[in-house]
Design an enzyme around this catalytic site. Structure first.
Site, mmCIF file in Angstrom:
data_model
loop_
_atom_site.group_PDB
_atom_site.id
_atom_site.type_symbol
_atom_site.label_atom_id
_atom_site.label_comp_id
_atom_site.label_asym_id
_atom_site.label_seq_id
_atom_site.Cartn_x
_atom_site.Cartn_y
_atom_site.Cartn_z
ATOM 1 N N ARG A 24 0.809 -1.415 0.146
ATOM 2 C CA ARG A 24 -0.125 -0.300 0.402
ATOM 3 C C ARG A 24 0.841 1.445 0.417
ATOM 4 O O ARG A 24 0.390 2.674 -0.427
ATOM 5 C CB ARG A 24 -0.928 -0.028 1.501
ATOM 6 N N GLY A 149 -9.200 -5.865 11.805
ATOM 7 C CA GLY A 149 -9.959 -7.017 12.453
ATOM 8 C C GLY A 149 -10.879 -6.808 13.159
ATOM 9 O O GLY A 149 -10.320 -5.816 14.157
ATOM 10 N N TYR A 399 41.716 21.024 -3.659
ATOM 11 C CA TYR A 399 41.424 19.326 -4.242
ATOM 12 C C TYR A 399 42.514 20.275 -5.469
ATOM 13 O O TYR A 399 41.980 21.717 -6.116
ATOM 14 C CB TYR A 399 40.451 19.434 -4.359
ATOM 15 N N SER A 417 40.165 40.739 0.378
ATOM 16 C CA SER A 417 39.179 39.841 -0.922
ATOM 17 C C SER A 417 39.418 39.472 -1.608
ATOM 18 O O SER A 417 40.465 39.448 -2.723
ATOM 19 C CB SER A 417 38.211 41.049 -0.660
#
Ligand code: UD1
Ligand code: CA
Length: 475
Positions: A24, A149, A399, A417
């Site tokens: 379901r 049930g 990297y 900066s």
């Protein structure tokens, strides 16, 4: 987790049915691995069972994507039983026959009913023993019984049960029955095993229903009784995504209430997503639409502004996380101010009184007390000393295409900066780096380093260009 005394080890085992596909849900993920409150459904059920019996007495019945299910909860130390084809809840318990044979009693739980509490399990077991029953099922009268049930008694008000009728087997006269089977059972093992093979698949789904054991045992002269659930909401199942999200909301609201009771202010708690294990100290304010996930711990007198997502982080006191920040697997010390729109990726240690401004990304970065990185920077695999100022647009080039390399910046330094620091590289204490530098070599302590192209001035160039433009083109 401490096991509350039940009796000797051989007295009780807990069986958790978790082999079903969860058709379901219309999901590729097995139902019991869907998460509420940040944890798989099955993990919630195991946690409740684990307060009653040791993990060695817990058996999860796995089948659909068994390996994935095992892997997700293996660390709990429980046992697994394989149900290779899923032929219903009765068949699931049949698969566990050997495993349970040595115990006098078993509790059968569903892996898809995650709100169950251990005190309810002990209450059920105590009732089962006091009743000397072969089977005690748990029942409730929810406002909406459809789908469950229904429990049949020999006479109104009787504790005894003669059977359970599945929703799709209800006779017209039984449609008004309100008492439902909540799917949580206590069995005495001997009569269960003596009659478990009597189950048949004479129902619309052609499955073996564990619920039919009520009728089977009763017909065999065994005592079958019902235990009224103390809190029926605990037994709510999660058969659809919508049901699951309702449980998720209930669980998270309970977490938010626990935190608020401990002095935390949560504005619009229904909009926040807070995992069960999260801790927050008093006087901290959590604004709407915040997510606090995993093992996150927040100190006191802090403020987490809207749309921030914080996962597995430890934050100190007086911390301000401004809007829309993402923080993962990192720590932030007292007095730090972060955001808006900052991203702390795993492995960051942000020191006291650090200021990280908008559009700054950090990864495995250690920023000591008072560091400022106010705007637009990437600081990865970097260590930055006290009170150093990182200018707008500074990037650690960590990297090289093969390896990650480290950048060390000392204390009281000033990185102008738009500088790029090509790691591995070191900037000494108190050094200045001119704006727009591309650093590939060490900057000694106390020096000024400028690594950029020289500025040139071509006098009269602009005037000359303008006059060239004004000359009419040749016909
Ligand atoms: C079951 C009960 C129903 C009760 C309801 C309460 C049966 C036949 N019906 O219905 O009376 O009102 O719970 O929530 O038991 N499972 C297996 N192997 C299988 C089939 C199921 O391990 O072959 C597991 C499922 O993964 C799930 C649990 O058993 O965790 C219950 O199965 P489910 O299909 O959800 O039963 P319900 O239709 O909810
Ligand atoms: Ca169910």
């Amino acid at each position: 987790m401490a096991s509350t005394e039940v009796a000797s080890d051989s007295n009780l085992a807990v069986v958790i049915m978790a082999a079903g596909k969860g058709t379901r849900l219309k999901s590729r993920r097995p139902k019991v691995l869907h998460e509420i409150g940040g944890k798989p459904l099955l993990a919630h059920v195991i946690a409740a069972a684990g307060q009653l019996v040791p993990p060695s007495s817990i058996y999860a019945i796995v089948g659909h994507q068994a390996e994935a299910v095992r892997a997700a909860v293996a660390s709990t130390g429980i046992n697994f039983v394989e149900q290779t084809v899923q032929r219903g809840t009765g068949h699931a318990v049949q698969s566990a026959s050997q495993a349970i044979a040595g115990y006098q009693n078993i509790l059968v739980l569903s892996g898809d009913a995650p709100l169950i509490q251990s005190h309810t399990l002990s209450a059920l077991f105590a009732f089962h023993q006091a009743q000397h029953a072969a089977l005690t099922l748990t029942s409730a009268e929810p406002a909406q019984p459809t789908g469950y049930g229904r429990v049949l008694h020999p006479a109104p008000g009787s504790v005894e049960v003669v059977g359970i009728v599945a929703q799709n087997m209800l006779a017209p006269g039984q449609l008004s029955l309100r008492e439902v089977n909540m799917g949580l059972y206590a069995f005495r093992t001997a009569p269960l095993l003596a009659h478990l093979d009597s189950l048949n698949a004479a129902n619309p789904l052609g499955e073996l229903y564990l619920t039919d054991m009520a009728h089977v045992l009763n017909a065999a002269g065994e005592r079958v009784v019902s235990f009224i659930a103390p809190d029926p909401d605990e037994l709510l199942g999660a058969n659809t995504i919508a049901e699951m999200m309702a449980l998720d909301a209930a669980l998270r609201l309970a977490t938010a209430r626990r935190l608020m009771a401990a002095g935390v202010t949560i504005l619009r708690p229904e909009t926040c997503v807070i995992d069960a294990e999260v801790e927050v100290a008093p006087d901290t304010v959590i604004e709407p639409f915040v997510q606090l996930l995993g093992s996150t711990r927040l100190g006191s007198a802090s403020r987490i502004r809207s749309y921030s997502v914080i996962e597995n982080c430890t934050l100190g006191n007086d911390v301000l996380i401004r809007q829309s920040c993402v923080l993962s697997d990192s720590s932030v010390a007292d007095g730090a101010r972060i955001g808006p729109f900052a991203h702390l990726r795993p492995g960051c240690e942000i020191g006291p009184d650090v200021h990280i401004g908008n559009f700054v990304e950090t990864k495995k970065a250690k920023l000591r007390r008072g560091v400022k990185a106010g705007h637009l920077a990437y600081l990865g695999d970097a260590e930055i000393g006290e009170n150093t100022n990182i200018g707008a647009g500074v990037i650690t080039c960590n990297y090289d295409g093969l390896h990650k390399n480290k950048t060390h910046i000392g204390r009281d330094a000033f990185i102008g900066s738009d500088s790029t620091l090509v790691a591995p590289v070191t900037v000494g204490d108190g050094a200045y780096v001119g704006a727009g530098s591309c650093l590939t070599k060490e900057v000694p302590a106390g020096s000024l380093s400028v690594a950029r192209a020289h500025q040139i001035h071509n006098a009269g160039w602009a005037e000359a260009r303008r006059s060239r433009r004004q000359t009419p083109p040749n016909p």
